[in-house]
Write an enzyme that holds these catalytic residues in place. Structure first.
Site, PDB file in Angstrom:
ATOM      1  N   TRP A  10      21.626 -21.177  -8.928  1.00 43.76           N
ATOM      2  CA  TRP A  10      20.250 -20.656  -9.025  1.00 43.76           C
ATOM      3  C   TRP A  10      19.317 -21.270  -7.986  1.00 43.76           C
ATOM      4  O   TRP A  10      18.186 -20.839  -7.832  1.00 43.76           O
ATOM      5  CB  TRP A  10      19.677 -20.932 -10.425  1.00 43.76           C
ATOM      6  CG  TRP A  10      20.337 -20.152 -11.533  1.00 43.76           C
ATOM      7  CD1 TRP A  10      21.398 -19.286 -11.432  1.00 43.76           C
ATOM      8  CD2 TRP A  10      19.974 -20.164 -12.925  1.00 43.76           C
ATOM      9  NE1 TRP A  10      21.720 -18.774 -12.665  1.00 43.76           N
ATOM     10  CE2 TRP A  10      20.864 -19.293 -13.598  1.00 43.76           C
ATOM     11  CE3 TRP A  10      18.999 -20.829 -13.662  1.00 43.76           C
ATOM     12  CZ2 TRP A  10      20.784 -19.074 -14.983  1.00 43.76           C
ATOM     13  CZ3 TRP A  10      18.920 -20.615 -15.042  1.00 43.76           C
ATOM     14  CH2 TRP A  10      19.806 -19.738 -15.684  1.00 43.76           C
ATOM     15  N   LYS A  11      19.791 -22.307  -7.314  1.00 42.43           N
ATOM     16  CA  LYS A  11      18.957 -23.053  -6.361  1.00 42.43           C
ATOM     17  C   LYS A  11      17.631 -23.443  -7.031  1.00 42.43           C
ATOM     18  O   LYS A  11      17.607 -23.676  -8.242  1.00 42.43           O
ATOM     19  CB  LYS A  11      18.750 -22.234  -5.082  1.00 42.43           C
ATOM     20  CG  LYS A  11      20.073 -21.757  -4.498  1.00 42.43           C
ATOM     21  CD  LYS A  11      19.965 -21.286  -3.087  1.00 42.43           C
ATOM     22  CE  LYS A  11      21.312 -20.736  -2.646  1.00 42.43           C
ATOM     23  NZ  LYS A  11      21.348 -20.359  -1.251  1.00 42.43           N
ATOM     24  N   HIS A  95      26.759 -28.644  -0.732  1.00 40.97           N
ATOM     25  CA  HIS A  95      26.228 -27.336  -0.337  1.00 40.97           C
ATOM     26  C   HIS A  95      25.597 -27.462   1.052  1.00 40.97           C
ATOM     27  O   HIS A  95      24.979 -28.485   1.379  1.00 40.97           O
ATOM     28  CB  HIS A  95      25.191 -26.866  -1.359  1.00 40.97           C
ATOM     29  CG  HIS A  95      24.797 -25.434  -1.164  1.00 40.97           C
ATOM     30  ND1 HIS A  95      23.893 -25.051  -0.199  1.00 40.97           N
ATOM     31  CD2 HIS A  95      25.213 -24.296  -1.770  1.00 40.97           C
ATOM     32  CE1 HIS A  95      23.765 -23.727  -0.236  1.00 40.97           C
ATOM     33  NE2 HIS A  95      24.561 -23.248  -1.185  1.00 40.97           N
ATOM     34  N   GLU A  97      22.991 -26.328   2.292  1.00 41.57           N
ATOM     35  CA  GLU A  97      21.551 -26.615   2.312  1.00 41.57           C
ATOM     36  C   GLU A  97      21.305 -28.114   2.160  1.00 41.57           C
ATOM     37  O   GLU A  97      20.382 -28.664   2.775  1.00 41.57           O
ATOM     38  CB  GLU A  97      20.838 -25.807   1.216  1.00 41.57           C
ATOM     39  CG  GLU A  97      20.761 -24.331   1.597  1.00 41.57           C
ATOM     40  CD  GLU A  97      20.560 -23.375   0.435  1.00 41.57           C
ATOM     41  OE1 GLU A  97      20.261 -23.813  -0.689  1.00 41.57           O
ATOM     42  OE2 GLU A  97      20.725 -22.157   0.666  1.00 41.57           O
ATOM     43  N   GLY A 173      22.642 -16.315   2.069  1.00 34.45           N
ATOM     44  CA  GLY A 173      21.274 -15.815   1.964  1.00 34.45           C
ATOM     45  C   GLY A 173      20.858 -14.887   3.092  1.00 34.45           C
ATOM     46  O   GLY A 173      19.682 -14.575   3.238  1.00 34.45           O
ATOM     47  N   SER A 212      26.392 -14.310   0.384  1.00 35.04           N
ATOM     48  CA  SER A 212      25.957 -12.922   0.174  1.00 35.04           C
ATOM     49  C   SER A 212      26.986 -12.088  -0.589  1.00 35.04           C
ATOM     50  O   SER A 212      27.162 -10.903  -0.317  1.00 35.04           O
ATOM     51  CB  SER A 212      25.599 -12.267   1.519  1.00 35.04           C
ATOM     52  OG  SER A 212      24.546 -12.976   2.143  1.00 35.04           O
ATOM     53  N   GLY A 233      24.529 -17.114  -4.819  1.00 33.69           N
ATOM     54  CA  GLY A 233      23.131 -17.524  -4.838  1.00 33.69           C
ATOM     55  C   GLY A 233      22.249 -16.378  -5.319  1.00 33.69           C
ATOM     56  O   GLY A 233      22.040 -16.175  -6.519  1.00 33.69           O
ATOM     57  N   GLY A 234      21.743 -15.602  -4.367  1.00 35.33           N
ATOM     58  CA  GLY A 234      20.767 -14.550  -4.675  1.00 35.33           C
ATOM     59  C   GLY A 234      21.175 -13.638  -5.820  1.00 35.33           C
ATOM     60  O   GLY A 234      20.370 -13.346  -6.721  1.00 35.33           O
TER      61      GLY A 234
HETATM   62  C1  PEP Z   1      24.885 -20.112  -1.865  1.00 36.83           C
HETATM   63  O1  PEP Z   1      23.797 -20.603  -1.630  1.00 36.83           O
HETATM   64  O2  PEP Z   1      25.796 -20.840  -2.267  1.00 36.83           O
HETATM   65  C2  PEP Z   1      25.065 -18.689  -1.638  1.00 36.83           C
HETATM   66  C3  PEP Z   1      26.287 -18.252  -1.523  1.00 36.83           C
HETATM   67  O3  PEP Z   1      23.936 -17.930  -1.543  1.00 36.83           O
HETATM   68  P1  PEP Z   1      23.880 -16.323  -1.379  1.00 36.83           P
HETATM   69  O4  PEP Z   1      24.814 -15.733  -2.383  1.00 36.83           O
HETATM   70  O5  PEP Z   1      22.455 -15.966  -1.651  1.00 36.83           O
HETATM   71  O6  PEP Z   1      24.301 -16.013   0.020  1.00 36.83           O
END
Ligand code: PEP
Length: 252
Positions: A10-11, A95, A97, A173, A212, A233-234
């Protein structure tokens, strides 16, 4: 046989009200069947309430980060034993980030990996290359370095109770998903690297794809022989989107 793991990161998103709405949708819509598990990784302040909300359901709870230390003067950090105490079964380590924005080195990631396991939590070790590294043809060496730091510190036996997530940084993302073939190439490589140390452990470790992933591309990615789920993520922030990926896993 490796079961799929569909994990939502969920970040830094959510609120008590938003989490309740999201979890109500997820819990009510978990697809039938077996062969997969669902995991949500909320921000620290919500772990306890999320764990209580999903108790008794098929949804497990994890965290997005953890300290490599067990206790003491580490202002703002959260110990692995605290996560275990709150009901976390998994924790994301390394991760991209955190590597990029908070300067986490592969050695620190390895220490977090080991600290999590010492508290009985399964680490989800993220590895992956930037766009520049892919274009320079160094994807495999980047992944080898990130994986190697953990293998050197923890040993191959530690991977019997760990998950690896291949997350190309350029796909996170951005909406630019790796093709199933691009992802499979790297997943196969990761498994081969682990297999050089122990073929049995390599055959059973789950390697997730992240970047993604969504309902529209999940089935193609999950059909690949070395892709054992997703780190999302998203698309983990809306029940409908997360469940669409879960349904692809349930069908695969
Ligand atoms: C993530 O941050 O681990 C990720 C895969 O994000 P997203 O699915 O939004 O690309």
């Amino acid at each position: 046989m490796r079961d799929f793991l569909i994990a939502g990161n969920w970040k830094m998103n959510g609120s008590s009200a938003a989490n309740e709405a999201l979890l109500a949708g997820i819990v009510a819509g978990v697809p039938g069947g077996s062969g997969f598990s669902l995991l949500v990784c909320p921000p620290y302040p919500y772990i306890a309430s999320v764990a209580a909300r999903v108790a008794g359901s098929a949804v497990k709870v994890g965290a997005q980060n953890v300290s490599e230390h067990e206790s003491g003067a580490y202002t703002g950090e959260v110990a692995p034993s605290m996560l275990a105490d709150l009901g976390c079964e998994y924790v994301i380590v390394g991760h991209s980030e955190r590597r990029a924005m908070y300067g986490e080195s592969s050695f620190q990631v390895a220490a977090k990996f080991q600290a999590a396991q010492a508290a009985g939590i399964v680490p989800i070790l993220c590895v992956g290359e930037t766009l520049e590294e892919r274009e320079a043809g160094t994807t495999e060496s980047v992944v080898d370095y990130q994986l190697g730091a953990v293998l050197d510190a923890a040993g191959i036996a530690a991977f019997a109770k760990a998950v690896v997530a291949y997350e190309p940084v350029w796909a996170i993302g951005t909406g630019m998903t790796a093709t199933p073939e691009q992802a499979q190439d790297v997943h196969r490589h990761i498994r081969a690297q682990l297999s050089k140390k122990d073929a049995d452990i390599a055959a059973q470790v789950r390697i997730l794809y992240g970047g993604s992933m969504k309902g529209e591309n999940a089935a193609g990615l999950l059909a690949m022989p070395d892709i054992d789920g997703g780190l999302i993520g998203g698309a983990s922030l809306k029940a409908k989107d997360f469940l669409a990926i879960a349904e692809a896993a349930a069908r695969s």
